[in-house]
Design a protein around this motif. Structure first.
Motif, short mmCIF file in Angstrom:
data_model
loop_
_atom_site.label_atom_id
_atom_site.label_comp_id
_atom_site.label_asym_id
_atom_site.label_seq_id
_atom_site.Cartn_x
_atom_site.Cartn_y
_atom_site.Cartn_z
N GLY A 125 -27.30 11.99 -24.64
CA GLY A 125 -26.19 11.69 -25.32
C GLY A 125 -25.93 12.01 -26.67
N CYS A 126 -26.90 12.54 -27.11
CA CYS A 126 -26.95 12.63 -28.79
C CYS A 126 -25.83 14.01 -28.91
CB CYS A 126 -28.32 13.23 -29.16
SG CYS A 126 -28.93 14.68 -28.71
N GLU A 127 -25.78 14.88 -27.81
CA GLU A 127 -24.65 15.80 -28.18
C GLU A 127 -23.31 15.35 -28.34
OE1 GLU A 127 -24.77 14.85 -23.80
OE2 GLU A 127 -26.13 15.00 -25.48
N ARG A 128 -23.16 14.11 -27.75
CA ARG A 128 -21.67 13.46 -28.01
C ARG A 128 -21.34 13.33 -29.57
NH1 ARG A 128 -22.36 9.18 -23.75
NH2 ARG A 128 -20.44 8.22 -24.64
N GLU A 129 -22.41 12.90 -30.04
CA GLU A 129 -22.24 12.62 -31.53
C GLU A 129 -21.91 13.83 -32.39
OE1 GLU A 129 -21.80 10.86 -35.03
OE2 GLU A 129 -22.09 9.80 -33.30
N VAL A 130 -22.45 15.11 -31.96
CA VAL A 130 -21.78 16.36 -32.42
C VAL A 130 -20.35 16.56 -32.02
CG1 VAL A 130 -21.66 18.76 -32.23
CG2 VAL A 130 -23.89 17.41 -32.18
N GLY A 131 -19.89 16.06 -30.89
CA GLY A 131 -18.32 16.16 -30.55
C GLY A 131 -17.74 15.18 -31.42
N ARG A 132 -17.97 13.99 -31.74
CA ARG A 132 -17.37 12.83 -32.39
C ARG A 132 -17.22 13.68 -33.89
NH1 ARG A 132 -19.43 9.45 -28.71
NH2 ARG A 132 -21.58 9.16 -29.67
N LEU A 181 -17.01 16.46 -34.98
CA LEU A 181 -16.20 17.74 -35.06
C LEU A 181 -14.71 17.27 -34.48
CD1 LEU A 181 -18.52 20.65 -34.07
CD2 LEU A 181 -17.96 20.03 -36.40
N ASN A 182 -14.45 16.03 -34.18
CA ASN A 182 -13.30 15.43 -33.64
C ASN A 182 -12.90 16.28 -32.34
OD1 ASN A 182 -12.83 13.63 -35.77
ND2 ASN A 182 -12.43 15.17 -37.17
N ALA A 183 -13.81 16.57 -31.56
CA ALA A 183 -13.55 17.35 -30.34
C ALA A 183 -13.54 16.45 -29.22
CB ALA A 183 -14.77 18.18 -30.05
N GLY A 184 -12.78 16.74 -28.28
CA GLY A 184 -12.66 15.83 -26.91
C GLY A 184 -13.70 16.18 -25.91
N ARG A 185 -14.14 17.26 -26.00
CA ARG A 185 -15.56 17.77 -25.18
C ARG A 185 -16.65 18.53 -25.92
NH1 ARG A 185 -12.85 15.35 -21.50
NH2 ARG A 185 -11.31 16.47 -20.21
N VAL A 186 -17.69 18.46 -25.42
CA VAL A 186 -19.00 19.29 -25.98
C VAL A 186 -19.23 19.84 -24.86
CG1 VAL A 186 -20.30 17.18 -25.65
CG2 VAL A 186 -20.82 19.02 -27.40
#
Length: 188
Positions: A113-120, A122-127
């Protein structure tokens, strides 16, 4: 339409045809009007990861060449997603420190789940997470998993096997993954 007084009928028709041509040329192509819904989604794509089952047996040159290939396919993947209109690809620069910190502790494809922090960040809906598993110089596979940043749900996951540890085989593997993603989006 009324004809201008004194204008010959042929001249009037030429002006109408010229105006229609200008309108048609200025219009965007039909395929850009009908882009898939995901083309409006922004995706964060950190660099791919290499999982080398035989890393202990590699010399420095093999390690260097493989790292260059990881960088090459990471760029290729981002470019292909962008060029094919599958996603808007986020610039990783604003999250570079976060990505480096997370990657120093673990592979992003297995960080729970840490990858979702990258998405957040970068204001991205997907990672999207890409990794190459090298079993040997003959047997490798390239994987791509795309997750929804808000829910953590996996929206796409595929793996392609490649034969041979060469630039061309790695590039073909990425092309095959992008083709599979495009097919999956068409089926939605």
């Amino acid at each position: 339409m009324t004809r201008l007084p004194g204008a010959p009928r042929l001249t009037w028709k030429i002006h109408v045809v010229a105006a229609l041509i200008c309108v048609c040329v200025a219009m965007p192509p039909v395929e850009s009007l009908a882009q898939p819904a995901s083309a409006r989604e922004t995706i964060a794509i950190p660099d791919c990861t290499l999982i080398d089952d035989n890393a202990a047996y590699n010399d420095a040159d093999v390690t260097r060449v493989q790292q260059l290939r990881v960088t090459m396919i990471s760029s290729q993947l981002r470019d292909a997603l962008r060029e094919r209109g599958l996603y808007r690809v986020a610039d990783n620069a604003p999250a570079a420190a976060l990505i480096a910190s997370l990657q120093s502790m673990q592979n992003l494809n297995a960080c729970n789940g840490c990858e979702r922090e990258v998405g957040r960040r970068l204001n991205a809906g997907r990672v999207g997470l890409c990794w190459v598993q090298k079993v040997s110089n003959l047997i490798l596979n390239i994987n791509l998993r795309i997750e929804d940043v808000a829910s953590g749900a996996t929206v796409f996951q595929r793996s392609v096997d490649i034969r041979g540890n060469t630039d061309l085989s790695w590039q073909r593997g990425v092309n095959a993954l992008v083709d599979l993603l495009a097919q999956a989006q068409k089926q939605k």
